[in-house]
Motif scaffolding. Sequence first.
Motif, mmCIF file in Angstrom:
data_model
loop_
_atom_site.group_PDB
_atom_site.id
_atom_site.type_symbol
_atom_site.label_atom_id
_atom_site.label_comp_id
_atom_site.label_asym_id
_atom_site.label_seq_id
_atom_site.Cartn_x
_atom_site.Cartn_y
_atom_site.Cartn_z
ATOM 1 N N SER A 1 0.836 -1.200 0.000
ATOM 2 C CA SER A 1 0.000 0.000 0.000
ATOM 3 C C SER A 1 0.870 1.249 0.000
ATOM 4 N N GLN A 2 0.320 2.325 -0.559
ATOM 5 C CA GLN A 2 1.069 3.572 -0.630
ATOM 6 C C GLN A 2 1.363 4.098 0.767
ATOM 7 N N ASP A 3 0.418 3.960 1.675
ATOM 8 C CA ASP A 3 0.629 4.449 3.041
ATOM 9 C C ASP A 3 1.790 3.712 3.697
ATOM 10 N N ASN A 4 1.873 2.403 3.475
ATOM 11 C CA ASN A 4 2.941 1.608 4.063
ATOM 12 C C ASN A 4 4.297 2.077 3.538
ATOM 13 N N MET A 5 4.412 2.333 2.240
ATOM 14 C CA MET A 5 5.678 2.781 1.677
ATOM 15 C C MET A 5 6.037 4.161 2.216
ATOM 16 N N GLU A 6 5.061 5.026 2.340
ATOM 17 C CA GLU A 6 5.321 6.355 2.896
ATOM 18 C C GLU A 6 5.814 6.249 4.335
ATOM 19 N N ASP A 7 5.209 5.364 5.105
ATOM 20 C CA ASP A 7 5.655 5.153 6.486
ATOM 21 C C ASP A 7 7.083 4.621 6.517
ATOM 22 N N GLN A 8 7.398 3.715 5.601
ATOM 23 C CA GLN A 8 8.739 3.153 5.545
ATOM 24 C C GLN A 8 9.761 4.225 5.155
ATOM 25 N N ILE A 9 9.410 5.082 4.204
ATOM 26 C CA ILE A 9 10.309 6.167 3.795
ATOM 27 C C ILE A 9 10.558 7.105 4.966
ATOM 28 N N ILE B 1 14.156 7.908 6.871
ATOM 29 C CA ILE B 1 14.668 9.280 7.020
ATOM 30 C C ILE B 1 14.897 9.611 8.493
ATOM 31 N N GLN B 2 14.002 9.140 9.362
ATOM 32 C CA GLN B 2 14.165 9.395 10.791
ATOM 33 C C GLN B 2 15.420 8.717 11.329
ATOM 34 N N LYS B 3 15.767 7.560 10.787
ATOM 35 C CA LYS B 3 16.967 6.859 11.223
ATOM 36 C C LYS B 3 18.230 7.517 10.689
ATOM 37 N N ASN B 4 18.162 8.064 9.451
ATOM 38 C CA ASN B 4 19.330 8.683 8.819
ATOM 39 C C ASN B 4 18.830 9.772 7.881
ATOM 40 N N ASN B 5 18.918 11.038 8.315
ATOM 41 C CA ASN B 5 18.365 12.117 7.501
ATOM 42 C C ASN B 5 19.238 12.489 6.297
ATOM 43 N N LYS B 6 20.351 11.797 6.123
ATOM 44 C CA LYS B 6 21.203 12.020 4.949
ATOM 45 C C LYS B 6 21.142 10.852 3.964
ATOM 46 N N ILE B 7 20.188 9.930 4.157
ATOM 47 C CA ILE B 7 20.066 8.753 3.300
ATOM 48 C C ILE B 7 19.692 9.182 1.874
ATOM 49 N N SER B 8 20.261 8.502 0.892
ATOM 50 C CA SER B 8 19.967 8.820 -0.508
ATOM 51 C C SER B 8 18.705 8.083 -0.959
ATOM 52 N N ALA C 1 15.657 3.057 -2.029
ATOM 53 C CA ALA C 1 15.111 2.146 -3.034
ATOM 54 C C ALA C 1 15.644 0.734 -2.836
ATOM 55 N N MET C 2 16.945 0.609 -2.551
ATOM 56 C CA MET C 2 17.529 -0.716 -2.318
ATOM 57 C C MET C 2 16.885 -1.385 -1.108
ATOM 58 N N ILE C 3 16.705 -0.628 -0.040
ATOM 59 C CA ILE C 3 16.126 -1.184 1.184
ATOM 60 C C ILE C 3 14.671 -1.591 0.966
ATOM 61 N N LEU C 4 13.921 -0.756 0.230
ATOM 62 C CA LEU C 4 12.497 -1.005 0.026
ATOM 63 C C LEU C 4 12.220 -1.989 -1.113
ATOM 64 N N GLY C 5 13.241 -2.278 -1.933
ATOM 65 C CA GLY C 5 13.049 -3.206 -3.034
ATOM 66 C C GLY C 5 12.275 -2.630 -4.200
ATOM 67 N N VAL C 6 12.391 -1.323 -4.404
ATOM 68 C CA VAL C 6 11.741 -0.656 -5.536
ATOM 69 C C VAL C 6 12.788 0.176 -6.268
ATOM 70 N N VAL D 1 10.776 5.792 -5.497
ATOM 71 C CA VAL D 1 10.990 6.500 -4.234
ATOM 72 C C VAL D 1 10.893 8.007 -4.456
ATOM 73 N N LYS D 2 11.538 8.516 -5.498
ATOM 74 C CA LYS D 2 11.504 9.960 -5.784
ATOM 75 C C LYS D 2 10.082 10.425 -6.054
ATOM 76 N N ARG D 3 9.321 9.634 -6.827
ATOM 77 C CA ARG D 3 7.935 9.989 -7.138
ATOM 78 C C ARG D 3 7.092 10.004 -5.864
ATOM 79 N N ARG D 4 7.290 8.998 -5.011
ATOM 80 C CA ARG D 4 6.515 8.908 -3.775
ATOM 81 C C ARG D 4 6.844 10.068 -2.841
ATOM 82 N N ILE D 5 8.135 10.422 -2.740
ATOM 83 C CA ILE D 5 8.541 11.534 -1.870
ATOM 84 C C ILE D 5 7.950 12.845 -2.386
ATOM 85 N N LYS D 6 7.912 12.999 -3.691
ATOM 86 C CA LYS D 6 7.356 14.215 -4.291
ATOM 87 C C LYS D 6 5.890 14.393 -3.909
#
Length: 101
Positions: free
Chosen positions: A40-48, A52-59, A64-69, A74-79
């Motif tokens: 679900s989109q909400d789940n991915m947003e929560d994961q993102i 970020i909360q764990k590492n605010n400098k993460i690329s 994408a590697m961690i989430l498997g997408v 990731v860029k589209r979802r963050i936007k």
Amino acid sequence: MEVNYNETKMPKFRFDRYQSTVVMPNLNYYVPRNVPQNVSQDNMEDQIISLIQKNNKISTEKMAMILGVSSKTVKRRIKEMERVNYIGRGSNGHWEISEEG
């Protein structure tokens, strides 16, 4: 030993009078991804947000590697996420998450 390695993926060497060539197959080309198609989109947003909360400098590539997408996903979802902003430029910047309004 690489995960996708087998005997057919061994480097090949070619020599002639003027040059030598090494052909190295891409071991990542047919790597299967265990990507759930119904995330679900909400789940991915929560994961993102969690990443970020764990590492605010993460690329976005690392996310994408961690989430498997793809990083494009990731860029589209963050936007689409109004709470998440990137402050600064390049590797000198960082992510900020604003409080929900």
